[in-house]
Design a protein around this motif. Structure first.
Motif, PDB file in Angstrom:
ATOM      1  N   SER A 516       0.996  -1.262  -0.284  1.00  0.00           N
ATOM      2  CA  SER A 516       0.055   0.195   0.000  1.00  0.00           C
ATOM      3  C   SER A 516       0.838   1.342  -0.447  1.00  0.00           C
ATOM      4  N   TRP A 517       0.337   2.059  -0.449  1.00  0.00           N
ATOM      5  CA  TRP A 517       1.268   3.198  -0.483  1.00  0.00           C
ATOM      6  C   TRP A 517       0.981   4.526   0.815  1.00  0.00           C
ATOM      7  N   GLU A 518       0.333   4.009   1.978  1.00  0.00           N
ATOM      8  CA  GLU A 518       0.174   4.167   2.959  1.00  0.00           C
ATOM      9  C   GLU A 518       0.954   2.932   4.042  1.00  0.00           C
ATOM     10  N   ASN A 519       1.284   3.723   5.079  1.00  0.00           N
ATOM     11  CA  ASN A 519       2.554   2.746   6.423  1.00  0.00           C
ATOM     12  C   ASN A 519       1.439   1.986   6.652  1.00  0.00           C
ATOM     13  N   ASN A 520       0.241   2.764   7.551  1.00  0.00           N
ATOM     14  CA  ASN A 520      -0.294   2.039   8.399  1.00  0.00           C
ATOM     15  C   ASN A 520      -1.827   1.746   7.576  1.00  0.00           C
ATOM     16  N   SER A 521      -2.466   1.110   6.887  1.00  0.00           N
ATOM     17  CA  SER A 521      -3.063  -0.149   5.589  1.00  0.00           C
ATOM     18  C   SER A 521      -3.741  -0.417   6.506  1.00  0.00           C
ATOM     19  N   GLU A 522      -3.369  -1.248   7.633  1.00  0.00           N
ATOM     20  CA  GLU A 522      -3.794  -2.691   8.234  1.00  0.00           C
ATOM     21  C   GLU A 522      -4.935  -2.196   9.350  1.00  0.00           C
ATOM     22  N   TRP A 523      -6.288  -3.282   8.868  1.00  0.00           N
ATOM     23  CA  TRP A 523      -6.974  -2.210   9.754  1.00  0.00           C
ATOM     24  C   TRP A 523      -7.746  -3.523  10.702  1.00  0.00           C
ATOM     25  N   SER A 524      -8.615  -3.384  11.154  1.00  0.00           N
ATOM     26  CA  SER A 524      -9.380  -4.448  12.253  1.00  0.00           C
ATOM     27  C   SER A 524     -10.894  -4.388  12.487  1.00  0.00           C
ATOM     28  N   MET A 525     -12.111  -4.767  13.308  1.00  0.00           N
ATOM     29  CA  MET A 525     -13.206  -3.798  13.195  1.00  0.00           C
ATOM     30  C   MET A 525     -13.745  -5.715  14.348  1.00  0.00           C
ATOM     31  N   GLY A 538     -12.525 -10.495  -2.182  1.00  0.00           N
ATOM     32  CA  GLY A 538     -12.139 -10.215  -3.009  1.00  0.00           C
ATOM     33  C   GLY A 538     -11.312  -9.113  -3.824  1.00  0.00           C
ATOM     34  N   THR A 539     -11.593  -8.846  -4.859  1.00  0.00           N
ATOM     35  CA  THR A 539     -10.864  -7.327  -5.751  1.00  0.00           C
ATOM     36  C   THR A 539     -11.322  -5.790  -4.966  1.00  0.00           C
ATOM     37  N   GLY A 540     -10.962  -5.625  -3.931  1.00  0.00           N
ATOM     38  CA  GLY A 540     -10.406  -4.197  -3.389  1.00  0.00           C
ATOM     39  C   GLY A 540     -12.536  -4.297  -2.953  1.00  0.00           C
ATOM     40  N   TRP A 541     -12.564  -5.143  -1.292  1.00  0.00           N
ATOM     41  CA  TRP A 541     -13.995  -5.758  -1.180  1.00  0.00           C
ATOM     42  C   TRP A 541     -13.095  -6.624   0.199  1.00  0.00           C
ATOM     43  N   VAL A 542     -13.433  -6.487   1.067  1.00  0.00           N
ATOM     44  CA  VAL A 542     -14.035  -7.512   2.292  1.00  0.00           C
ATOM     45  C   VAL A 542     -15.004  -7.864   2.831  1.00  0.00           C
ATOM     46  N   ALA A 543     -15.418  -9.771   3.118  1.00  0.00           N
ATOM     47  CA  ALA A 543     -16.846  -9.600   3.549  1.00  0.00           C
ATOM     48  C   ALA A 543     -16.414 -10.646   4.955  1.00  0.00           C
ATOM     49  N   ALA A 544     -17.241 -10.789   5.547  1.00  0.00           N
ATOM     50  CA  ALA A 544     -17.735 -11.144   6.768  1.00  0.00           C
ATOM     51  C   ALA A 544     -19.219 -11.848   7.628  1.00  0.00           C
ATOM     52  N   VAL A 545     -19.921 -12.827   7.421  1.00  0.00           N
ATOM     53  CA  VAL A 545     -20.666 -12.973   8.346  1.00  0.00           C
ATOM     54  C   VAL A 545     -20.920 -13.811   8.913  1.00  0.00           C
ATOM     55  N   THR A 546     -21.431 -13.296   9.734  1.00  0.00           N
ATOM     56  CA  THR A 546     -21.682 -13.613  11.315  1.00  0.00           C
ATOM     57  C   THR A 546     -22.802 -14.411  12.012  1.00  0.00           C
ATOM     58  N   ASN A 547     -22.637 -14.974  12.913  1.00  0.00           N
ATOM     59  CA  ASN A 547     -24.225 -15.847  13.568  1.00  0.00           C
ATOM     60  C   ASN A 547     -25.321 -15.079  13.977  1.00  0.00           C
ATOM     61  N   LEU A 548     -24.934 -13.587  13.531  1.00  0.00           N
ATOM     62  CA  LEU A 548     -26.148 -13.042  13.653  1.00  0.00           C
ATOM     63  C   LEU A 548     -27.080 -12.520  11.960  1.00  0.00           C
ATOM     64  N   ASN A 549     -26.555 -13.451  11.084  1.00  0.00           N
ATOM     65  CA  ASN A 549     -26.851 -13.733   9.876  1.00  0.00           C
ATOM     66  C   ASN A 549     -27.115 -12.518   9.432  1.00  0.00           C
ATOM     67  N   LEU A 559     -13.107   0.781   4.901  1.00  0.00           N
ATOM     68  CA  LEU A 559     -15.027   1.391   5.263  1.00  0.00           C
ATOM     69  C   LEU A 559     -16.395   0.855   4.702  1.00  0.00           C
ATOM     70  N   GLN A 560     -17.463   0.122   5.884  1.00  0.00           N
ATOM     71  CA  GLN A 560     -18.694  -0.488   6.472  1.00  0.00           C
ATOM     72  C   GLN A 560     -19.010  -0.140   5.172  1.00  0.00           C
ATOM     73  N   LYS A 561     -19.439  -0.524   4.139  1.00  0.00           N
ATOM     74  CA  LYS A 561     -19.707  -0.254   2.696  1.00  0.00           C
ATOM     75  C   LYS A 561     -21.312  -0.561   3.181  1.00  0.00           C
TER      76      LYS A 561
END
Length: 1017
Positions: A516-525, A538-549, A559-561
């Protein structure tokens, strides 16, 4: 036992330190199993050969704190301070698997009555219900505030009871996983005690739950209301630390911190005998056959108290029922028809051998009904077989055979409906493996690389490796303080997730880009009271499915999209470029135990859902892998070894393209990694292993994709398989061409690839035609010739059947070719000239030689090679020009080219024909012109020779007239045009060099027309 002294024998060396020890009997009372929290080994004592030393099992790395033996005594489970739960075959002691792992020591284990579930708990916050068939985690129960030290399944398979070290008792509903009752502070607070644990136990009939009380007594609680029924209080001077019911439920043994063991008559509610010991007895077990009680103290010494109950009283085994499983496999502990968790509260023990007696069922239990029972009562006309069940419960005296028949026939609908809720497949991460104590395991393994982890000193060490180290980035190792249990990997980064952990019950999602061009590009939720189940990338996105469906979609920057709700509990997910595929439960399992799953495919960039439907599985199987092929086709693999790909054919269908049962080594297990158009990439594992270890590095095996076809009467299964796979691949290419064309992208490369596939498909079809001719399947051969894409392939088929001396078939093939040429000609010019159909039919008939007069082989070496053919005693060139004569009104010149794909729609063919004409005009291959009457004339010809020398107009005319022999007229008369028919060039031919330096015939004609026009001006 009064006044008798029992000398205990050392089983484990505790080195003078008091530690909790365990002891249990097997079903036939031939073996005793002991363990100690101060010893990492288990001991199996063979009581039929007392002189032999015990069998030692040393697989744990720390003290063993819990033991459990399946009801049929075929599987032994052990839990340890090393955080692992292990399974062994019994009585052999062969190690089977690490069934699960905790982050803190385990304190309690328990099998349910059928042996299908193993409950495990300890200092971690949560009770795991483990499916003993496949080792999956069926459910995690959370609600205790302290370490869980005691577990007990209700014999009726309706409840699970648990107690923690601070004295809280919880009733859990097995079907719902919810807390039914909570009893706070009813048991002693033994949090500070290391050598004893709080315990609880259901009575054998499941009507009463026994719990140590706060007044040195045993308190009995009702199974449904959790209300106190009565208590047993006697000569214990300190808290009770262990209790055990006799097999028939008439007696109960208790041990206390006062080093006494008391035997109670439950009906009379008084103690009938007691025994004093030198140390605290921390565990006891009644002998299943006979009148004896096995005990073990906190110093690791054990013994057997014979004649525990006076001979004048009823034996502790009289009237006891025993579960005898039909299965001998320690992992498959039950027959599927015997799983009877009954939410109505009825006893699942009905119909089992009670040695001539049957325990009466309380009237309160008969009166208690659930909503499910009410529904059954409303449908008695449809399920009349339920009526005899009432008679069974009233009599309680039918023999074993009658009861078993009634159980299978009359309870079948109820048990099949309720038990399946415990069999729904748990979520899993594709490419991950189960935790193995002290060893690395995979969080992710795919076609790009792998992510591995190993736990060490309370935290984990994560490494990311790429298969191609030359192209993949170098990713430094990571210290994992979150305890990640799942991950996903692609070329741009990796995403990690974990289940709820810690006091705050938080689940974590973290993304790490590789560059990444920015050093602190790692993130967590962080998710509070919500648990991540699966992750995808995928390309440009991250997905997670939780126990609340919830489906949560993030951008690459965090960014939470989008936050979407899915229809049921998630099973797994996979990503590829802008596509996200999710599989979830559509409903509960069928009575046949078949999973009911559905899948969805999302387009992340467009925020659309492209497909949704049921996910097919082999009957009796579960989903084990989900992913995309290298070309982007969604694929699935089930536990029966069937690989399927999703295609848009028939409105969206799943095609089976591989079956492990068809392989030579069908007894082996295949751990799928990925696939392309022709190969399956997998790791072959020796049975019973279902996944590979990290070390040594797994070796990928490439297997040919093979559709599970029926045995053909031609014996050409390989050709039919190749034919179907090429068709599948061609449909995928055409779909991609359509998508790219709609988006305005260049499809030249895909067009070439589609042409190559069509040519390969034609070769396969020709070989199938030959097989059909040899097998006398001429109708099938006629069907196949209609699927050929290239005109040259059809001519080759005609030549083939002619060589095989099948004139009738050659005539039919010739008719197929004529019809194809006619249809293509009509499609090209039919809209402009209504009368052209007859004329072109005549031309086509003239242009086609007879079956025995074909001039060239199927695939020639040169596109423009001249091969003589005898037609009417004269030699003509293959690329000859035909004079049509005179045609009034309009005329056109048309080049019959390669036909479009036979699997494409008419609209696709017309669009490609239009695009081809435009391209030819652009390249100078098609030259529009004007006739004398001003009507349009279109000439299709080969491009002129760029290397030809310049010559005068007269010389060109003379040369060209000499070549065509007077068959071509240079000018149109009365608007009559010319139609040129010639064989298309061979796409497989090498570049021709023998005609360089010669001038093109059609180029000369073109120049002649220009000269005529200039002369008239």
């Amino acid at each position: 036992m009064k006044g008798r002294l029992l000398k205990l024998k050392e089983a484990h060396k505790n080195n003078g330190v008091s530690s909790f020890c365990s002891i249990l009997w097997d079903l036939q009372a031939q073996h005793l199993v002991t363990s100690s929290a101060a010893d990492s080994t288990l001991s199996i004592h063979d009581l039929s050969h007392t002189s032999k030393p015990p069998k030692i099992l040393s697989h744990h790395k720390d003290g063993v704190t819990a033991l459990a033996l399946s009801p049929n005594s075929t599987c032994l489970a052990s839990g340890s301070v090393d955080h692992s739960v292990k399974l062994y075959k019994f009585p052999g002691g062969e190690f089977q698997t690490n069934v699960t792992r905790f982050t803190l020591p385990i304190r309690a284990l328990a099998f349910n009555k059928s042996g299908s579930l193993l409950a495990a708990a300890g200092d971690d916050e949560g009770i795991k219900l483990i499916n003993t068939i496949d080792g999956s985690i069926s459910r995690v129960l959370k609600g205790h505030k302290g370490p869980v030290t005691g577990l007990s399944f209700d014999p009726n398979s309706e409840y699970l009871a648990s107690v923690d070290s601070i004295g809280t008792v919880i009733y859990w509903g097995l079907c719902s996983g919810e807390i039914i009752h909570t009893l706070k502070g009813v048991a002693p607070d033994l949090y500070s005690e290391d050598s004893v644990l709080n315990i609880l136990s259901w009575s054998p009939d499941g009507e009463i739950l026994a719990v140590p009380g706060l007044k040195n007594d045993v308190v009995m609680y009702d199974r449904d209301t959790a209300q106190k029924q009565f208590s047993l209080r006697g000569d214990h001077r300190q808290s009770i630390c262990f209790l055990s019911w006799s097999p028939n439920g008439k007696y109960i043994a208790t041990s206390g911190l006062d080093r006494q063991v008391l035997i109670w008559d439950v009906d009379r509610r008084e103690d009938i005998d007691r025994q004093k010991f030198d140390d605290i007895i921390c565990c006891m077990a009644w002998k299943p056959i006979g009148n004896a009680l096995a005990v073990i103290d906190v110093m690791g010494r054990f013994g057997v108290l014979e004649s525990t109950i006076p001979l004048s009283m009823k034996s502790p085994t009289d009237g006891a029922s025993s579960l005898r499983s039909k299965n001998s496999n320690g992992l498959l502990l039950f027959d599927e028809e015997d799983q009877v968790p009954d939410i109505s509260g009825t006893s699942s023990d009905i119909g089992e051998d009670n040695f001539g007696e049957s325990e009466p069922v309380s009237r309160k239990r008969l009166r208690k009904k659930t909503e499910f029972d009410d529904n059954l009562d409303e449908n008695t006309n449809d399920h009349g077989a339920l009526l005899p069940m009432v008679e069974v419960r009233k009599k309680g005296s039918l023999n074993h055979k009658e009861m078993l028949i009634d159980k299978n026939d009359n309870l079948g609908f109820r048990t099949a409906t309720t038990s399946q809720r415990l069999k729904m497949q748990e979520s899993f991460q594709p490419g991950s493996t189960t935790v193995q104590a002290g060893k690395r395991h995979f969080l992710c393994y795919n076609m790009i690389g792998c992510i591995t982890t190993i736990e060490h000193d309370g935290y984990s060490h994560i490494e990311v490796d790429f298969h191609d180290s030359g192209t993949g980035p170098r990713v430094p190792a990571m210290t994992d303080y979150f305890g990640f249990t799942m991950a996903s990997l692609n070329e741009n980064g990796s995403v990690f997730g974990n289940q709820c952990k810690g006091d705050k019950n938080m689940s974590t999602l973290m993304y790490r880009p590789f560059s990444s061009w920015e050093n602190n590009s790692e993130w967590s939720m962080r998710f509070e009271a919500e648990e991540v189940k699966v992750v995808a990338l995928g390309t440009g996105w991250v997905a997670a499915v939780t126990n609340l469906n919830f489906l949560r979609i993030f951008t690459e920057g965090g960014l939470q999209k989008h936050v979407l709700s899915i229809n049921g509990p998630v099973v797994t997910a996979a990503g590829f470029k802008d596509e996200l595929a999710i599989v979830n439960h559509a409903s509960h399992c069928l009575p046949s135990n078949d999973q009911m799953l559905e899948f969805k495919i999302f387009k992340i960039y467009d925020a659309t859902q492209s497909f949704c439907g049921p996910l097919p599985l082999t009957p009796g199987s579960c989903l084990t892998w989900l992913g995309f092929s290298e070309e982007g086709q969604l694929s699935s693999y089930d536990s029966k070894g069937v690989l399927r790909v999703f295609t848009n054919q028939y409105g969206g269908s799943w095609l089976p393209i591989f079956s492990s049962s068809k392989e030579k080594e069908s007894e082996k297990n295949y751990w799928v990694v990925g696939l392309n158009t022709s190969k399956l990439f997998c790791v072959v594992c020796e049975s019973p292993d279902t996944f590979p270890p990290v070390t040594p590095k797994p070796v990928l095996t490439l297997l040919n994709l093979s559709i599970p076809l029926a045995s053909s009467d031609l014996g050409a299964g390989d050709l039919e398989n190749e034919f179907m796979l090429n068709n599948l691949y061609l449909s995928q290419i055409l779909k991609r061409i359509d998508e790219m064309s709609a988006s305005g992208f260049d499809t030249t490369l895909l067009d070439d690839e589609a042409f190559n596939i069509e040519a390969a498909l034609d070769k396969c079809i020709l070989r199938l035609i030959a097989a059909c001719c040899n097998g006398d399947k001429l109708v099938r051969a006629t069907e196949l010739v209609k699927l050929l894409s290239l005109d040259k392939s059809v001519r080759g088929a005609i030549k083939l059947v002619t060589a095989l001396k099948l004139p009738i078939l050659a005539e039919r093939f010739n008719g197929v070719l004529e019809e194809r040429l006619l249809n293509e000609t009509r499609g090209t010019v039919g809209n402009q000239n209504p009368t052209s159909g007859t004329a072109f039919a005549h031309v086509a008939h003239k242009a086609l030689p007879a079956a025995d007069q074909f001039p060239s082989p199927l695939f020639s070496k040169h596109d423009k090679e001249e091969v003589p053919a005898k037609v009417g005693g004269e030699k003509k060139k293959t690329d000859s020009v035909v004079d049509m004569g005179s045609m009034k009104n309009e005329a056109h010149q048309v080049n019959l080219h390669r036909p479009s794909n036979p699997f494409a729609t008419n609209q696709e063919r017309q669009e490609r024909a239009t695009a081809g004409r435009q391209k030819m005009e652009t390249d100078g291959v098609v030259g529009p012109g004007k006739t004398k009457d001003g009507e349009n004339q279109v000439m299709f010809h080969r491009p002129s020779n760029l290397f030809a020398k310049a010559s005068s107009i007269d010389e060109e005319k003379a040369q060209e007239k000499a070549k065509v022999g007077g068959q071509i007229e240079s000018n149109s008369v009365d608007g009559i045009g010319q139609v040129q028919f010639h064989r298309p060039s061979n796409p497989f031919a090498k570049a021709s060099t023998n005609q360089e330096g010669k001038q093109s015939l059609l180029d000369s004609i073109k120049k002649m027309k220009k000269v005529d026009t200039l002369g008239k001006r």
